[in-house]
Write an enzyme that holds these catalytic residues in place. Sequence first.
Site, PDB file in Angstrom:
ATOM      1  CB  CYS A 273      -0.920   0.009   1.220  1.00 47.76           C
ATOM      2  SG  CYS A 273      -2.101  -1.343   1.196  1.00 47.76           S
TER       3      CYS A 273
HETATM    4  N1  LIG Z   1      -3.028  -5.901   2.132  1.00 55.02           N
HETATM    5  C1  LIG Z   1      -3.417  -4.877   2.864  1.00 55.02           C
HETATM    6  O1  LIG Z   1      -3.040  -4.751   4.014  1.00 55.02           O
HETATM    7  C2  LIG Z   1      -4.367  -3.826   2.299  1.00 55.02           C
HETATM    8  C3  LIG Z   1      -4.878  -2.860   3.191  1.00 55.02           C
HETATM    9  C4  LIG Z   1      -5.768  -1.905   2.710  1.00 55.02           C
HETATM   10  C5  LIG Z   1      -6.097  -1.903   1.356  1.00 55.02           C
HETATM   11  N2  LIG Z   1      -5.571  -2.820   0.493  1.00 55.02           N
HETATM   12  C6  LIG Z   1      -6.000  -2.779  -0.907  1.00 55.02           C
HETATM   13  O2  LIG Z   1      -6.911  -3.851  -1.132  1.00 55.02           O
HETATM   14  C7  LIG Z   1      -6.765  -4.352  -2.465  1.00 55.02           C
HETATM   15  C8  LIG Z   1      -6.499  -5.840  -2.430  1.00 55.02           C
HETATM   16  O3  LIG Z   1      -5.249  -6.061  -1.777  1.00 55.02           O
HETATM   17  P1  LIG Z   1      -4.818  -7.459  -1.153  1.00 55.02           P
HETATM   18  O4  LIG Z   1      -3.650  -7.170  -0.301  1.00 55.02           O
HETATM   19  O5  LIG Z   1      -5.996  -8.151  -0.575  1.00 55.02           O
HETATM   20  O6  LIG Z   1      -4.354  -8.231  -2.483  1.00 55.02           O
HETATM   21  P2  LIG Z   1      -4.054  -9.806  -2.607  1.00 55.02           P
HETATM   22  O7  LIG Z   1      -3.133  -9.939  -3.779  1.00 55.02           O
HETATM   23  O8  LIG Z   1      -3.696 -10.388  -1.288  1.00 55.02           O
HETATM   24  O9  LIG Z   1      -5.470 -10.426  -3.001  1.00 55.02           O
HETATM   25  C9  LIG Z   1      -6.099 -10.151  -4.210  1.00 55.02           C
HETATM   26  C10 LIG Z   1      -6.873 -11.387  -4.621  1.00 55.02           C
HETATM   27  O10 LIG Z   1      -7.608 -11.045  -5.811  1.00 55.02           O
HETATM   28  C11 LIG Z   1      -7.564 -12.155  -6.687  1.00 55.02           C
HETATM   29  N3  LIG Z   1      -7.868 -11.671  -8.010  1.00 55.02           N
HETATM   30  C12 LIG Z   1      -7.083 -10.987  -8.877  1.00 55.02           C
HETATM   31  N4  LIG Z   1      -7.762 -10.698  -9.995  1.00 55.02           N
HETATM   32  C13 LIG Z   1      -9.006 -11.206  -9.844  1.00 55.02           C
HETATM   33  C14 LIG Z   1     -10.165 -11.241 -10.655  1.00 55.02           C
HETATM   34  N5  LIG Z   1     -10.167 -10.691 -11.867  1.00 55.02           N
HETATM   35  N6  LIG Z   1     -11.243 -11.873 -10.177  1.00 55.02           N
HETATM   36  C15 LIG Z   1     -11.233 -12.442  -8.952  1.00 55.02           C
HETATM   37  N7  LIG Z   1     -10.176 -12.438  -8.134  1.00 55.02           N
HETATM   38  C16 LIG Z   1      -9.070 -11.829  -8.585  1.00 55.02           C
HETATM   39  C17 LIG Z   1      -6.172 -12.724  -6.501  1.00 55.02           C
HETATM   40  O11 LIG Z   1      -6.100 -14.075  -6.936  1.00 55.02           O
HETATM   41  C18 LIG Z   1      -5.991 -12.582  -4.977  1.00 55.02           C
HETATM   42  O12 LIG Z   1      -6.465 -13.719  -4.303  1.00 55.02           O
HETATM   43  C19 LIG Z   1      -5.677  -3.508  -3.105  1.00 55.02           C
HETATM   44  O13 LIG Z   1      -6.252  -2.432  -3.774  1.00 55.02           O
HETATM   45  C20 LIG Z   1      -4.891  -2.995  -1.905  1.00 55.02           C
HETATM   46  O14 LIG Z   1      -4.227  -1.792  -2.210  1.00 55.02           O
HETATM   47  C21 LIG Z   1      -4.720  -3.799   0.960  1.00 55.02           C
END
Ligand SMILES: NC(=O)c1ccc[n+]([C@@H]2O[C@H](COP(=O)([O-])OP(=O)(O)OC[C@H]3O[C@@H](n4cnc5c(N)ncnc54)[C@H](O)[C@@H]3O)[C@@H](O)[C@H]2O)c1
Length: 441
Positions: A273
């Site tokens: 992030c």
């Molecule tokens: N990790 C954190 O601590 C955090 C905190 C706040 C916000 N965010 C935001 O949340 C969002 C997700 O982050 P994350 O850390 O959970 O990512 P991540 O990579 O852990 O998880 C994303 C998931 O989405 C799946 N995916 C990708 N494309 C897809 C599609 N077309 N259809 C269905 N599934 C799909 C992937 O296989 C994966 O399982 C991002 O925008 C990130 O910036 C993350």
Amino acid sequence: MTEQILKKIENKEYNVGIIGLGYVGLPLMWTFFNNGFKVTGFDIDPQKIEAFEKGKSYLKHFSDDDFKRMTGSGLVSITTDFSRIPEVDCILMCVPTPLDGHREPDMSYVVNTVETVAPYMRKGQLIVLESTTYPGTTDEIITPICEKATGLKSGKDFYVAYSPEREDPGNPDFTTGTIPKVVGADGEDALKIALALYGAVIVKTVPVSNNRTAEAVKLLENIFRSVNIALVNELKVVFQEMDIDVHEVIEAASTKPFGFMKFTPGPGLGGHCIPIDPFYLTWKAREFGVNTRFIELAGEVNTSMPHYVIKRTTEALNSRKKAVNGSKILIIGLSYKPNIDDVRESPTFVLMDILDKHGAEVSYYDPYVPVINPTREHAHWTGTRSIEWDEALIRKFDAVLISTNHRDIDYDSLREWSDLIIDTRNVYKDKELFGKQIIKA
Ligand SMILES: NC(=O)c1ccc[n+]([C@@H]2O[C@H](COP(=O)([O-])OP(=O)(O)OC[C@H]3O[C@@H](n4cnc5c(N)ncnc54)[C@H](O)[C@@H]3O)[C@@H](O)[C@H]2O)c1
């Protein structure tokens, strides 16, 4: 229609759909499940589905038992089959929003997801984007794609909202359910429904005027952190030159009960992030002819930190008549922050790359990351394994560089076994050793 939907939420007869079951989507699914909602999770990664069905957790902060509780409850199912979208009443999108090779927003995950989902959408559904993104994304991408594919109208036939995720993996003090949730929406009805849904499982909801305001809230939070981390990183370098311990300064300043917030310097900025999200605003601001100088400067300072750490390491080795070239260097902590296994954007990779480039023999120890899985930018480390925690082995290193201060590490033994420790995380507090065995960096 709105009243009926609100009733359904109140009675927990509302079926929740979550797309993207990673660090954000999985805890969200867990939260709805624990509050008695039926949840369908969608992901394109078949390995996640398989692990889930076998009750094998794929995220460190969830146990196999947690997974088994979900699978055994009859309330939760997960699938790669998007034709099941009509079964759910809402679609909460938690897919990645990285930067591309030119450090510009890579919206492909969001666009692909909504293009896949939209043809299956039906009247009355709520679609919410939770991914971090630039102001305008929901209104400019999500709504038009859904309206075009369905012929339905947002605010009348279906509902669109944006609610940023504030998940902090590994933080024992907060869970998804205890972190207030900001909600923006396209119109009054969408806002009412989204607030009712999140309000049913989350301690507090915070409504804002519209989607772009909610998108901006998330960016402000992360830019605030990036800028303040850059500030203490810069002060660390300045105070180091003045022989002042920056950590002592920060601790003392933190006793001020108002107008100060503690940030801690480190070897650089990591995670999915903080190093990335601010540049979503930089990109969007260009469309309006505006520069984001604070964001750029903070990025510059933070990305220079690994180089500063290497400079300190080089000087320390030099004072022992050693060169980086040919030295055996052990890095402690690969993940970007303590007590988690997430290595995305970890500055430790940058430290390893620079040391490797200068001819050092680099090893790492991380109990959370036993082996390095493929990464886009540091592919050459793929398959490298953490060393064992072993006295004889650790004594052989010319220097130990603490990059991430996991709590499960025996730092007292490490100090006994090593002649030279470069401490970027203020693990050691014994001032007598500073500049001798322990180098602060
Ligand atoms: N990790 C954190 O601590 C955090 C905190 C706040 C916000 N965010 C935001 O949340 C969002 C997700 O982050 P994350 O850390 O959970 O990512 P991540 O990579 O852990 O998880 C994303 C998931 O989405 C799946 N995916 C990708 N494309 C897809 C599609 N077309 N259809 C269905 N599934 C799909 C992937 O296989 C994966 O399982 C991002 O925008 C990130 O910036 C993350």
